[in-house]
Design a protein around this motif. Structure first.
Motif, PDB file in Angstrom:
ATOM      1  N   PHE A  65      -2.389  25.661  -2.878  1.00 10.92           N
ATOM      2  CA  PHE A  65      -2.596  24.216  -2.767  1.00 10.92           C
ATOM      3  C   PHE A  65      -1.595  23.454  -3.632  1.00 10.92           C
ATOM      4  CE2 PHE A  65      -4.837  20.579  -4.849  1.00 10.92           C
ATOM      5  CZ  PHE A  65      -4.683  19.674  -3.811  1.00 10.92           C
ATOM      6  N   ILE A  66      -1.432  23.878  -4.884  1.00  7.98           N
ATOM      7  CA  ILE A  66      -0.503  23.203  -5.799  1.00  7.98           C
ATOM      8  C   ILE A  66       0.932  23.304  -5.281  1.00  7.98           C
ATOM      9  CG2 ILE A  66       0.541  23.349  -8.110  1.00  7.98           C
ATOM     10  CD1 ILE A  66      -2.081  21.792  -7.995  1.00  7.98           C
ATOM     11  N   ASN A  67       1.299  24.445  -4.705  1.00  8.67           N
ATOM     12  CA  ASN A  67       2.642  24.568  -4.116  1.00  8.67           C
ATOM     13  C   ASN A  67       2.836  23.535  -3.015  1.00  8.67           C
ATOM     14  OD1 ASN A  67       3.732  26.602  -5.718  1.00  8.67           O
ATOM     15  ND2 ASN A  67       2.968  28.234  -4.400  1.00  8.67           N
ATOM     16  N   ASP A  68       1.830  23.371  -2.146  1.00 12.15           N
ATOM     17  CA  ASP A  68       1.915  22.366  -1.076  1.00 12.15           C
ATOM     18  C   ASP A  68       1.933  20.953  -1.653  1.00 12.15           C
ATOM     19  OD1 ASP A  68       1.941  24.402   0.768  1.00 12.15           O
ATOM     20  OD2 ASP A  68      -0.086  24.043   1.522  1.00 12.15           O
ATOM     21  N   LEU A  69       1.094  20.700  -2.644  1.00 13.19           N
ATOM     22  CA  LEU A  69       1.032  19.374  -3.271  1.00 13.19           C
ATOM     23  C   LEU A  69       2.357  19.025  -3.934  1.00 13.19           C
ATOM     24  CD1 LEU A  69      -0.769  16.909  -4.110  1.00 13.19           C
ATOM     25  CD2 LEU A  69      -1.271  18.187  -6.204  1.00 13.19           C
ATOM     26  N   SER A  70       2.995  20.004  -4.557  1.00  6.82           N
ATOM     27  CA  SER A  70       4.237  19.729  -5.279  1.00  6.82           C
ATOM     28  C   SER A  70       5.379  19.353  -4.348  1.00  6.82           C
ATOM     29  CB  SER A  70       4.633  20.922  -6.150  1.00  6.82           C
ATOM     30  OG  SER A  70       4.981  22.020  -5.342  1.00  6.82           O
ATOM     31  N   PRO A  75       2.625  11.305  -7.658  1.00 14.52           N
ATOM     32  CA  PRO A  75       2.984  11.130  -9.073  1.00 14.52           C
ATOM     33  C   PRO A  75       2.815  12.429  -9.873  1.00 14.52           C
ATOM     34  CG  PRO A  75       1.541   9.361  -8.343  1.00 14.52           C
ATOM     35  CD  PRO A  75       1.587  10.363  -7.229  1.00 14.52           C
ATOM     36  N   ASP A  76       3.710  12.650 -10.816  1.00 14.40           N
ATOM     37  CA  ASP A  76       3.652  13.849 -11.648  1.00 14.40           C
ATOM     38  C   ASP A  76       2.325  13.984 -12.384  1.00 14.40           C
ATOM     39  OD1 ASP A  76       6.104  14.823 -10.883  1.00 14.40           O
ATOM     40  OD2 ASP A  76       7.180  13.890 -12.560  1.00 14.40           O
ATOM     41  N   ILE A  77       1.727  12.872 -12.739  1.00 11.66           N
ATOM     42  CA  ILE A  77       0.454  12.937 -13.475  1.00 11.66           C
ATOM     43  C   ILE A  77      -0.643  13.555 -12.603  1.00 11.66           C
ATOM     44  CG2 ILE A  77      -0.415  10.643 -12.901  1.00 11.66           C
ATOM     45  CD1 ILE A  77      -1.095  10.684 -16.103  1.00 11.66           C
ATOM     46  N   VAL A  78      -0.501  13.486 -11.288  1.00  7.57           N
ATOM     47  CA  VAL A  78      -1.455  14.124 -10.385  1.00  7.57           C
ATOM     48  C   VAL A  78      -1.131  15.611 -10.259  1.00  7.57           C
ATOM     49  CG1 VAL A  78      -2.326  14.205  -8.018  1.00  7.57           C
ATOM     50  CG2 VAL A  78      -1.911  12.013  -9.125  1.00  7.57           C
ATOM     51  N   LYS A  79       0.148  15.912 -10.114  1.00 10.06           N
ATOM     52  CA  LYS A  79       0.558  17.312  -9.988  1.00 10.06           C
ATOM     53  C   LYS A  79       0.311  18.073 -11.277  1.00 10.06           C
ATOM     54  CE  LYS A  79       4.311  16.121  -6.861  1.00 10.06           C
ATOM     55  NZ  LYS A  79       5.757  16.082  -6.693  1.00 10.06           N
ATOM     56  N   ASN A  80       0.573  17.423 -12.390  1.00 17.35           N
ATOM     57  CA  ASN A  80       0.446  18.047 -13.706  1.00 17.35           C
ATOM     58  C   ASN A  80      -0.431  17.169 -14.589  1.00 17.35           C
ATOM     59  OD1 ASN A  80       2.434  20.106 -13.108  1.00 17.35           O
ATOM     60  ND2 ASN A  80       3.936  18.476 -13.246  1.00 17.35           N
ATOM     61  N   PRO A  81      -1.733  17.356 -14.527  1.00 22.72           N
ATOM     62  CA  PRO A  81      -2.638  16.503 -15.316  1.00 22.72           C
ATOM     63  C   PRO A  81      -2.265  16.512 -16.797  1.00 22.72           C
ATOM     64  CG  PRO A  81      -3.868  17.953 -13.867  1.00 22.72           C
ATOM     65  CD  PRO A  81      -2.435  18.382 -13.801  1.00 22.72           C
ATOM     66  N   GLN A 155      -6.565  15.570  -7.065  1.00 17.92           N
ATOM     67  CA  GLN A 155      -5.359  16.126  -6.456  1.00 17.92           C
ATOM     68  C   GLN A 155      -5.523  16.230  -4.939  1.00 17.92           C
ATOM     69  OE1 GLN A 155      -5.294  19.733  -8.841  1.00 17.92           O
ATOM     70  NE2 GLN A 155      -3.498  19.013  -9.960  1.00 17.92           N
ATOM     71  N   GLN A 156      -6.699  16.673  -4.503  1.00 25.75           N
ATOM     72  CA  GLN A 156      -6.948  16.803  -3.070  1.00 25.75           C
ATOM     73  C   GLN A 156      -6.895  15.453  -2.364  1.00 25.75           C
ATOM     74  OE1 GLN A 156     -10.718  18.927  -3.553  1.00 25.75           O
ATOM     75  NE2 GLN A 156      -9.916  20.549  -2.228  1.00 25.75           N
ATOM     76  N   LEU A 157      -7.461  14.424  -2.981  1.00 22.14           N
ATOM     77  CA  LEU A 157      -7.450  13.106  -2.346  1.00 22.14           C
ATOM     78  C   LEU A 157      -6.031  12.559  -2.223  1.00 22.14           C
ATOM     79  CD1 LEU A 157     -10.683  11.501  -3.814  1.00 22.14           C
ATOM     80  CD2 LEU A 157     -10.293  12.260  -1.462  1.00 22.14           C
ATOM     81  N   PHE A 158      -5.225  12.731  -3.254  1.00 21.04           N
ATOM     82  CA  PHE A 158      -3.818  12.316  -3.158  1.00 21.04           C
ATOM     83  C   PHE A 158      -3.132  13.088  -2.038  1.00 21.04           C
ATOM     84  CE2 PHE A 158      -4.139  10.102  -7.176  1.00 21.04           C
ATOM     85  CZ  PHE A 158      -3.152   9.136  -7.087  1.00 21.04           C
ATOM     86  N   TYR A 159      -3.380  14.371  -1.993  1.00 22.20           N
ATOM     87  CA  TYR A 159      -2.807  15.233  -0.955  1.00 22.20           C
ATOM     88  C   TYR A 159      -3.200  14.724   0.437  1.00 22.20           C
ATOM     89  CZ  TYR A 159      -1.958  19.587   1.645  1.00 22.20           C
ATOM     90  OH  TYR A 159      -1.531  20.525   2.556  1.00 22.20           O
ATOM     91  N   GLY A 160      -4.469  14.399   0.608  1.00 17.40           N
ATOM     92  CA  GLY A 160      -4.959  13.903   1.890  1.00 17.40           C
ATOM     93  C   GLY A 160      -4.360  12.564   2.272  1.00 17.40           C
ATOM     94  N   VAL A 161      -4.279  11.644   1.318  1.00 15.29           N
ATOM     95  CA  VAL A 161      -3.736  10.316   1.597  1.00 15.29           C
ATOM     96  C   VAL A 161      -2.266  10.409   1.999  1.00 15.29           C
ATOM     97  CG1 VAL A 161      -3.114   8.102   0.535  1.00 15.29           C
ATOM     98  CG2 VAL A 161      -5.397   9.050   0.197  1.00 15.29           C
TER      99      VAL A 161
END
Length: 175
Positions: A65-70, A75-81, A155-161
């Motif tokens: 999931f993180i690989n796809d999100l990246s 925003p980096d703050i979402v990828k890397n809390p 992270q999932q919601l950002f990914y979905g949006v």
């Protein structure tokens, strides 16, 4: 929400996440996307993006999931809390794509087609050894992060949006 109660929604509405009353909308939407515990779709003028962090059940799924999100403009703050407890965990997430690395390794070895399966098996074994310590360290670190369901849901919601915007928003708006 007041318009929703009265049933007077005439303009387009997008619900993000768990909003009171959307539990009745979810069963009737036409699902357009379903991956990594993220779903979105719409029914009439109402669209919803919602997430279920419980669908990411292990470290491997979270790393995928993180690989796809990246790969998305998030925003980096979402990828890397930046939560102090999780900062080091996020910094240790893998920055490699195992499948691509294996393909490159197989290509470098100039594998012949009839021997492909044998070579691929050897390549996978080699990659496990190469990735070895760094990969297992990142995967272990990811376990702590995916346990924090609030961060995962964000992270999932950002990914979905972002996926809705890139793939289906125009179709929804033109209904």
């Amino acid at each position: 929400m007041e318009n929703k109660k009265a049933g007077n929604i005439k303009s387009k509405v997008l619900f993000l996440g768990s909003i009171k009353g959307t539990d009745k909308l979810i069963p009737v939407i036409d699902v357009k996307y379903d991956k990594h515990g993220v779903k979105y779709g719409w029914a009439g003028n109402q669209a919803i993006v919602y997430a279920n962090p419980k669908e990411i059940t292990n470290r491997e799924k979270y790393v995928e999931f993180i690989n796809d999100l990246s790969n998305l403009p998030v925003p980096d703050i979402v990828k890397n809390p930046k939560d102090s407890k999780l900062k080091k965990v996020a910094e240790n997430l893998p920055k490699f794509n195992v499948a691509e690395t294996i393909r490159q390794r197989v290509k470098q070895e100039k594998v012949k087609v009839p021997e492909f399966l044998q070579k691929a098996k050897k390549a996978v074994k080699k990659e496990v050894e190469v990735v070895g310590e760094a990969g297992s360290k990142a995967v272990n670190a990811a376990e702590d992060l995916f346990r924090d369901k609030n961060i995962v849901m964000k992270q999932q919601l950002f990914y979905g949006v972002v996926n809705l915007y890139n793939n289906d928003l125009e179709q929804f708006m033109n209904l």
